[in-house]
Design an enzyme around this catalytic site. Sequence first.
Site: not given
Length: 435
Positions: A86, A261, A390
């Site tokens: 980041r 964290l 189904d």
Amino acid sequence: MGIDKRTHDREFVRTFFTTPTAEKGVEDSAKKLRGGIGLRGMQAPDVWVPDNEDATAPSMRGEGAENIAKVVAEGGADFPGEIHPRVVWHRDDPETRYEGFEQMLTIADPERGAIDHIDGFVIPEVGDIDDWKKADEFFTLVETEYGLAEGSLAMSVIVESGAAEQAMTKLRDEMGKPTNNLQRLFMLVIGEVDYTKDMRAITPTGSLPSWDEIRHNTSSAASAAGLISVDGPYDDIRDIEGYHERMTDNQSKGLLGIWSLTPTQVVEANKGPLPPEDGYWLIEAGDREVKLEDDDGVQVYRGDRIGLEETDDGYVLTVGGDRLELDDDGVREELLDLVSYVPSMGDIVDSMEEFEAAKEAGRGAIAMTQAATLRIDGVEVDVERDRMWDEATYQALMVPISLFQDVYENRPDQHEELAAMYSEDVVERAMDVGN
């Protein structure tokens, strides 16, 4: 472009784990990065985020970018997850955006040796869709500068503002246009602390609102654009039960990833979306669901919110303040409304194999039976329900199986732990279902 389909190798991200990139006053400022890149097995996240923004002091971010490049160059080849640093960014600040660009240039510089192990970058504090395009353009410039394939660096954003939330609704229209490379988008991550600030929200205690809307909207936008959604951090790191409750609620919204964290949270979040090792029954007791205790095949309720008494004419069932006099059929019907079954991985695989065999034999739908003996106040009642399976049911139950298959294919470092959880046989059969 079929943007409803995933455009990256990973289809799921369970864990998004951030680590500071540089700390002042210690002998090795990159010590925590070295610890993060050394994680393995269930302690290692699906996506590791060396965090050169909020987790790192502004005065240390230049050194932090260099630390990322150095540590990833040394250990990135052996890290079992993806690596998405980041960098800094802000929708309202050109200088901060340029600083983020410089950080990307430092980390991606081929001469530093890290780029072969970097999967992309995480961009915080984005604004409207034009701001997302600015970030995308910087990615393209980095790729051009270093001769990387266009679109090879994935871009993930942290949704921390109302503008970013609104921008998510425009992704289907914008992705794939020749004027941008937004196909590089990978994760939409919720940043609820800054989102709360941006929304000017107030709570009496000062705690964060639950923000169910942003969690739903992020999951919906990710689904519509073929991306992966990740919830924000749960900062009460000692509250494992609350962390689990948050993940369970997220999963019902299709939000299967969560910020972690600590390594302990990583372990919990890595296991959280996977089917349990053993199936179990739940019963509604007031405002909560209680797990029944398995006593040699009998499901036992030991609380005081529900009572059951056998009489000469049938049963008396007490639920909270309600007292019901019931016959055999009536008590079974009432108890069936109160209980539900959480299937194990083995249960899901068994059911899917049975449906696949029925489909192969030419049947489009079959009934699956769930049965149990319940014991409340020493009184036992047998209950069972049939669920019609189904193709739609089958596809819905493929989600946890697809998640498991994605984990198994992308995280070989977790193979032993998964086999210990489910057994080698169940793992092998789970990998074959749907193929």
